[in-house]
Design a protein around this motif. Structure first.
Motif, PDB file in Angstrom:
ATOM      1  N   VAL A  17      -0.407  -5.133  -0.167  1.00 35.26           N
ATOM      2  CA  VAL A  17       0.124  -6.335   0.463  1.00 35.26           C
ATOM      3  C   VAL A  17      -1.019  -7.080   1.134  1.00 35.26           C
ATOM      4  O   VAL A  17      -2.025  -6.481   1.524  1.00 35.26           O
ATOM      5  CB  VAL A  17       1.232  -6.025   1.503  1.00 35.26           C
ATOM      6  CG1 VAL A  17       2.424  -5.371   0.845  1.00 35.26           C
ATOM      7  CG2 VAL A  17       0.711  -5.166   2.635  1.00 35.26           C
ATOM      8  N   GLU A  18      -0.859  -8.370   1.258  1.00 37.50           N
ATOM      9  CA  GLU A  18      -1.852  -9.184   1.958  1.00 37.50           C
ATOM     10  C   GLU A  18      -1.256  -9.626   3.282  1.00 37.50           C
ATOM     11  O   GLU A  18      -0.130 -10.131   3.331  1.00 37.50           O
ATOM     12  CB  GLU A  18      -2.229 -10.408   1.120  1.00 37.50           C
ATOM     13  CG  GLU A  18      -3.260 -11.279   1.778  1.00 37.50           C
ATOM     14  CD  GLU A  18      -3.626 -12.504   0.955  1.00 37.50           C
ATOM     15  OE1 GLU A  18      -4.482 -13.265   1.418  1.00 37.50           O
ATOM     16  OE2 GLU A  18      -3.049 -12.707  -0.122  1.00 37.50           O
ATOM     17  N   VAL A  19      -2.006  -9.440   4.335  1.00 38.96           N
ATOM     18  CA  VAL A  19      -1.589  -9.859   5.674  1.00 38.96           C
ATOM     19  C   VAL A  19      -2.520 -10.983   6.097  1.00 38.96           C
ATOM     20  O   VAL A  19      -3.741 -10.842   6.024  1.00 38.96           O
ATOM     21  CB  VAL A  19      -1.670  -8.689   6.680  1.00 38.96           C
ATOM     22  CG1 VAL A  19      -1.291  -9.156   8.072  1.00 38.96           C
ATOM     23  CG2 VAL A  19      -0.786  -7.531   6.234  1.00 38.96           C
ATOM     24  N   VAL A  20      -1.951 -12.099   6.496  1.00 37.99           N
ATOM     25  CA  VAL A  20      -2.738 -13.226   6.998  1.00 37.99           C
ATOM     26  C   VAL A  20      -2.219 -13.592   8.375  1.00 37.99           C
ATOM     27  O   VAL A  20      -1.069 -13.312   8.708  1.00 37.99           O
ATOM     28  CB  VAL A  20      -2.689 -14.443   6.048  1.00 37.99           C
ATOM     29  CG1 VAL A  20      -3.335 -14.124   4.719  1.00 37.99           C
ATOM     30  CG2 VAL A  20      -1.275 -14.934   5.852  1.00 37.99           C
ATOM     31  N   SER A  21      -3.070 -14.205   9.150  1.00 40.32           N
ATOM     32  CA  SER A  21      -2.719 -14.538  10.521  1.00 40.32           C
ATOM     33  C   SER A  21      -3.076 -15.986  10.805  1.00 40.32           C
ATOM     34  O   SER A  21      -4.049 -16.510  10.269  1.00 40.32           O
ATOM     35  CB  SER A  21      -3.501 -13.616  11.474  1.00 40.32           C
ATOM     36  OG  SER A  21      -3.320 -14.002  12.810  1.00 40.32           O
ATOM     37  N   SER A  22      -2.281 -16.596  11.669  1.00 36.37           N
ATOM     38  CA  SER A  22      -2.576 -17.974  12.064  1.00 36.37           C
ATOM     39  C   SER A  22      -1.874 -18.272  13.377  1.00 36.37           C
ATOM     40  O   SER A  22      -0.981 -17.552  13.805  1.00 36.37           O
ATOM     41  CB  SER A  22      -2.095 -18.953  10.990  1.00 36.37           C
ATOM     42  OG  SER A  22      -0.685 -18.932  10.919  1.00 36.37           O
ATOM     43  N   ASP A  65       5.879 -14.047   1.466  1.00 32.48           N
ATOM     44  CA  ASP A  65       7.232 -13.505   1.338  1.00 32.48           C
ATOM     45  C   ASP A  65       7.911 -13.384   2.693  1.00 32.48           C
ATOM     46  O   ASP A  65       9.134 -13.448   2.793  1.00 32.48           O
ATOM     47  CB  ASP A  65       7.182 -12.120   0.680  1.00 32.48           C
ATOM     48  CG  ASP A  65       6.688 -12.200  -0.753  1.00 32.48           C
ATOM     49  OD1 ASP A  65       7.174 -13.061  -1.501  1.00 32.48           O
ATOM     50  OD2 ASP A  65       5.803 -11.407  -1.104  1.00 32.48           O
ATOM     51  N   LEU A  66       7.111 -13.173   3.730  1.00 29.14           N
ATOM     52  CA  LEU A  66       7.645 -12.998   5.079  1.00 29.14           C
ATOM     53  C   LEU A  66       6.667 -13.596   6.074  1.00 29.14           C
ATOM     54  O   LEU A  66       5.463 -13.352   5.988  1.00 29.14           O
ATOM     55  CB  LEU A  66       7.844 -11.502   5.381  1.00 29.14           C
ATOM     56  CG  LEU A  66       8.373 -11.128   6.754  1.00 29.14           C
ATOM     57  CD1 LEU A  66       9.783 -11.690   6.979  1.00 29.14           C
ATOM     58  CD2 LEU A  66       8.366  -9.608   6.919  1.00 29.14           C
ATOM     59  N   VAL A  67       7.184 -14.392   7.003  1.00 31.92           N
ATOM     60  CA  VAL A  67       6.377 -14.967   8.077  1.00 31.92           C
ATOM     61  C   VAL A  67       6.915 -14.411   9.381  1.00 31.92           C
ATOM     62  O   VAL A  67       8.119 -14.500   9.661  1.00 31.92           O
ATOM     63  CB  VAL A  67       6.456 -16.512   8.071  1.00 31.92           C
ATOM     64  CG1 VAL A  67       5.697 -17.099   9.258  1.00 31.92           C
ATOM     65  CG2 VAL A  67       5.925 -17.070   6.757  1.00 31.92           C
ATOM     66  N   LEU A  68       6.023 -13.813  10.165  1.00 33.59           N
ATOM     67  CA  LEU A  68       6.415 -13.192  11.431  1.00 33.59           C
ATOM     68  C   LEU A  68       5.827 -13.980  12.593  1.00 33.59           C
ATOM     69  O   LEU A  68       4.611 -14.183  12.652  1.00 33.59           O
ATOM     70  CB  LEU A  68       5.925 -11.745  11.484  1.00 33.59           C
ATOM     71  CG  LEU A  68       6.472 -10.834  10.395  1.00 33.59           C
ATOM     72  CD1 LEU A  68       5.754  -9.497  10.402  1.00 33.59           C
ATOM     73  CD2 LEU A  68       7.973 -10.644  10.584  1.00 33.59           C
ATOM     74  N   ILE A 137       7.385  -1.809  10.163  1.00 36.15           N
ATOM     75  CA  ILE A 137       7.267  -2.784   9.077  1.00 36.15           C
ATOM     76  C   ILE A 137       6.676  -2.119   7.835  1.00 36.15           C
ATOM     77  O   ILE A 137       7.175  -2.307   6.718  1.00 36.15           O
ATOM     78  CB  ILE A 137       6.432  -4.002   9.524  1.00 36.15           C
ATOM     79  CG1 ILE A 137       7.202  -4.803  10.588  1.00 36.15           C
ATOM     80  CG2 ILE A 137       6.069  -4.883   8.323  1.00 36.15           C
ATOM     81  CD1 ILE A 137       6.364  -5.864  11.285  1.00 36.15           C
ATOM     82  N   VAL A 138       5.638  -1.324   8.018  1.00 34.89           N
ATOM     83  CA  VAL A 138       5.013  -0.629   6.891  1.00 34.89           C
ATOM     84  C   VAL A 138       6.018   0.324   6.241  1.00 34.89           C
ATOM     85  O   VAL A 138       6.098   0.410   5.013  1.00 34.89           O
ATOM     86  CB  VAL A 138       3.726   0.110   7.336  1.00 34.89           C
ATOM     87  CG1 VAL A 138       3.253   1.091   6.273  1.00 34.89           C
ATOM     88  CG2 VAL A 138       2.632  -0.908   7.651  1.00 34.89           C
ATOM     89  N   GLY A 139       6.808   1.015   7.035  1.00 28.53           N
ATOM     90  CA  GLY A 139       7.839   1.891   6.482  1.00 28.53           C
ATOM     91  C   GLY A 139       8.858   1.124   5.658  1.00 28.53           C
ATOM     92  O   GLY A 139       9.235   1.560   4.563  1.00 28.53           O
TER      93      GLY A 139
END
Length: 151
Positions: A17-22, A65-68, A137-139
């Protein structure tokens, strides 16, 4: 901090998975993370050096796919970036509060407090919150991606 922790925990679980931050404002664009956050992450074995602040772009909805969001104001800002036609589809579906996944969050207590204006203890508390939420979240991602052994 959440970007670094979530990305490292997902990689350790073998998830592709790719995790990006902003941020939702542009005042720190191009800057590294807060020195206190970076020092704390480093002390806990994380690599905080790769983080660079950037501003959320509504076009990312096509790629993510998901924005947190970390708090309700960020959540509202992200949903506003979606525009009125997509806002209702994304709200609660693909755009959520990060602590919606926190096993210790109770009731309306779903925001990650911003430790920026406080002392070091605020960063410690936020890191603990992020770590347990990232584990959850990882689970969940492991289950969705068919990797139950990563739980």
């Amino acid at each position: 901090m959440a970007d670094v922790v979530l990305a490292e925990r997902a990689a350790a679980a073998g998830l592709d998975v790719e995790v990006v931050s902003s941020g939702t404002g542009g005042w720190h664009v191009g800057d590294p993370m807060d020195r206190r956050a970076a020092a704390l992450l480093t002390a806990h074995g994380y690599d905080a050096s790769r983080h660079e602040a950037r501003r959320f772009d509504g076009g990312w909805f096509d790629e993510c796919d998901l924005v947190l969001a970390m708090d309700r104001q960020n959540l509202a800002d992200v949903l506003d970036a979606a525009g009125p036609d997509r806002r209702t589809v994304l709200d609660g579906e693909r755009v959520r509060l990060f602590r919606d996944f926190d096993p210790r969050a109770e009731g309306a207590d779903r925001e990650v407090p911003d430790p920026y204006y406080g002392g070091d203890d605020g960063f410690v508390a936020v890191l603990a919150m992020i770590e347990r939420t990232a584990d959850r979240i990882v689970g969940l991602l492991a289950e969705l991606l068919g990797r139950p052994e990563a739980r």
